[in-house]
Design a protein around this motif. Sequence first.
Motif, mmCIF file in Angstrom:
data_model
loop_
_atom_site.group_PDB
_atom_site.id
_atom_site.type_symbol
_atom_site.label_atom_id
_atom_site.label_comp_id
_atom_site.label_asym_id
_atom_site.label_seq_id
_atom_site.Cartn_x
_atom_site.Cartn_y
_atom_site.Cartn_z
ATOM 1 N N GLU B 30 51.076 -28.080 -2.603
ATOM 2 C CA GLU B 30 50.897 -26.894 -3.457
ATOM 3 C C GLU B 30 51.828 -26.996 -4.669
ATOM 4 O OE1 GLU B 30 48.701 -24.628 -3.377
ATOM 5 O OE2 GLU B 30 48.014 -24.351 -1.334
ATOM 6 N N ALA B 33 50.586 -29.991 -7.014
ATOM 7 C CA ALA B 33 49.354 -29.668 -7.749
ATOM 8 C C ALA B 33 49.659 -28.678 -8.865
ATOM 9 C CB ALA B 33 48.302 -29.091 -6.797
ATOM 10 N N ILE B 47 46.405 -33.960 -9.107
ATOM 11 C CA ILE B 47 46.099 -32.544 -8.851
ATOM 12 C C ILE B 47 44.997 -32.424 -7.806
ATOM 13 C CG2 ILE B 47 45.175 -30.408 -9.858
ATOM 14 C CD1 ILE B 47 46.342 -31.273 -12.558
ATOM 15 N N ARG B 48 43.934 -33.209 -7.992
ATOM 16 C CA ARG B 48 42.782 -33.076 -7.087
ATOM 17 C C ARG B 48 43.132 -33.461 -5.653
ATOM 18 N NH1 ARG B 48 39.372 -35.530 -12.074
ATOM 19 N NH2 ARG B 48 38.772 -33.511 -12.964
ATOM 20 N N ARG B 51 45.417 -30.803 -4.089
ATOM 21 C CA ARG B 51 44.669 -29.599 -3.693
ATOM 22 C C ARG B 51 43.957 -29.829 -2.365
ATOM 23 N NH1 ARG B 51 40.622 -26.812 -7.439
ATOM 24 N NH2 ARG B 51 40.988 -25.259 -5.829
ATOM 25 N N ASP B 52 43.354 -31.007 -2.209
ATOM 26 C CA ASP B 52 42.637 -31.300 -0.962
ATOM 27 C C ASP B 52 43.600 -31.366 0.226
ATOM 28 O OD1 ASP B 52 40.340 -31.371 -2.459
ATOM 29 O OD2 ASP B 52 39.932 -33.503 -2.185
ATOM 30 N N ALA B 54 46.508 -29.856 0.484
ATOM 31 C CA ALA B 54 47.010 -28.505 0.758
ATOM 32 C C ALA B 54 46.006 -27.722 1.610
ATOM 33 C CB ALA B 54 47.306 -27.773 -0.548
ATOM 34 N N ASP B 55 44.723 -27.830 1.284
ATOM 35 C CA ASP B 55 43.695 -27.106 2.053
ATOM 36 C C ASP B 55 43.529 -27.669 3.465
ATOM 37 O OD1 ASP B 55 42.989 -25.223 0.131
ATOM 38 O OD2 ASP B 55 41.382 -26.452 -0.720
ATOM 39 N N ILE B 56 43.407 -28.991 3.569
ATOM 40 C CA ILE B 56 43.108 -29.597 4.877
ATOM 41 C C ILE B 56 44.323 -29.537 5.800
ATOM 42 C CG2 ILE B 56 42.561 -31.781 6.059
ATOM 43 C CD1 ILE B 56 40.095 -30.715 4.772
ATOM 44 N N ARG C 62 51.216 -20.162 0.906
ATOM 45 C CA ARG C 62 50.746 -21.131 -0.082
ATOM 46 C C ARG C 62 50.953 -20.611 -1.511
ATOM 47 N NH1 ARG C 62 44.995 -23.391 1.763
ATOM 48 N NH2 ARG C 62 45.406 -24.614 -0.115
ATOM 49 N N ARG C 66 53.392 -22.452 -4.393
ATOM 50 C CA ARG C 66 53.008 -22.874 -5.740
ATOM 51 C C ARG C 66 53.437 -21.868 -6.802
ATOM 52 N NH1 ARG C 66 46.930 -22.233 -3.870
ATOM 53 N NH2 ARG C 66 46.110 -20.532 -5.145
ATOM 54 N N PHE D 63 34.900 -27.513 -1.100
ATOM 55 C CA PHE D 63 35.047 -28.937 -1.445
ATOM 56 C C PHE D 63 33.832 -29.424 -2.239
ATOM 57 C CE2 PHE D 63 38.521 -31.396 0.945
ATOM 58 C CZ PHE D 63 39.383 -30.329 0.931
ATOM 59 N N ARG D 66 33.926 -28.143 -5.854
ATOM 60 C CA ARG D 66 34.810 -28.856 -6.779
ATOM 61 C C ARG D 66 34.614 -30.365 -6.692
ATOM 62 N NH1 ARG D 66 39.632 -26.739 -3.208
ATOM 63 N NH2 ARG D 66 40.540 -28.585 -2.265
#
Lengths: 116, 116, 116, 116
Positions: B30, B33, B47-48, B51-52, B54-56, C62, C66, D63, D66
């Motif tokens: 986080e 990114a 960044i991409r 982000r992935d 952080a989510d997963i 989160r 950030r 996902f 984006r």
Amino acid sequence: MALQQLRNAHSDDQMQECIDNCLEAAQVCEWCADACAGEGEDMARCIRLCRDVADIASLHARFMARNSGYHGELGEICADLCEECAEECKQHDHDHCQACAEILPKCAESCREMAA
Amino acid sequence: MALQQLRNAHSDDQMQECIDNCLEAAQVCEWCADACAGEGEDMARCIRLCRDVADIASLHARFMARNSGYHGELGEICADLCEECAEECKQHDHDHCQACAEILPKCAESCREMAA
Amino acid sequence: MALQQLRNAHSDDQMQECIDNCLEAAQVCEWCADACAGEGEDMARCIRLCRDVADIASLHARFMARNSGYHGELGEICADLCEECAEECKQHDHDHCQACAEILPKCAESCREMAA
Amino acid sequence: MALQQLRNAHSDDQMQECIDNCLEAAQVCEWCADACAGEGEDMARCIRLCRDVADIASLHARFMARNSGYHGELGEICADLCEECAEECKQHDHDHCQACAEILPKCAESCREMAA
């Protein structure tokens, strides 16, 4: 939509419209945050606001879908964020930014109505 | 940790360590990114991937915390992502990128062990 | 923690403590919501509140990680939810409910301080 | 849909259909998990699977929105989960369970096609 017919005793038209608007807002902001990452350093504020909208609008839609008692509080944050993000996006000519600027005010409006 | 003692019949040390590693990975990504958004256009891939991760990693930690039957499948994606993101981050001198490059391999390793 | 040292110019001790408290609250509520599903119909309110805490506390952590401009607004909802969920959980003897009742008030308190 | 027209160079019809199916699956599972919490202890497995579908389908939609390089891996988990959850739900007469049993196989099918 089939889902709406199956659950019409559970929800109502206004809430379903707000869910749809939030999910559309989340999608356009996922797109815009992703695309802005490739547009250069001036887009930092746009990326940050779009990420926040994507997270909050997605969760707001889920809270409404399960009739959480806290969807109204989350809806107010969602409306604030959509409005601030739309203001930022409309200053940029990229097609994803213009899409945000067009779609987010509608989401903000239905979130305010649901939270009222 | 107090939580760990309270639930020691429910989880185990290895899973708790993996949860902690995933939550640390999510935090550092986080941060990275967010910070990369202000560093210019060369950071788009960073960044991409952040982000992935952080989510997963966040969701993987939650699936383990509730003993979901699908935590192993999600753990394999989490390990793949952490490894790819660490490879990207170690090419950049920013302190947030170096923090990612240091923290993510440990997360990948414990996710692989949990998924096995 | 290694992460905290790596980013000490970015965050501060109070925010990191609030992040840790939110992530602990999310874990205990994932556990409690999952376990309550097997405890019978009287636990419906507990399941619902624990699900909401797990979602909001995770996202609040989160947003702080950030430095989102909206972490304060989300922190107020998080504090409200933790307090309501702790009130519900302390009425039940299950060890997961008692763990929630012990852990959530601390999270609520640090969220109120961060939001102030 | 307006959004689809605005971004038609970015995505494609098949992916947008999969996004829509995932978001519908997430909504019906939020509803079913919430409602099952009030139906008694026999619904524990249904609550747990619906929670997992709601989380994974929501994130899979994001996902894809984006264009993440990991949407295929997540789509395979989403398809597995939708199929297992539909099998569980079709054994129960509640209207929310029947709605899940009807909606989830369509989501599983489009996730498999997107992941291929």
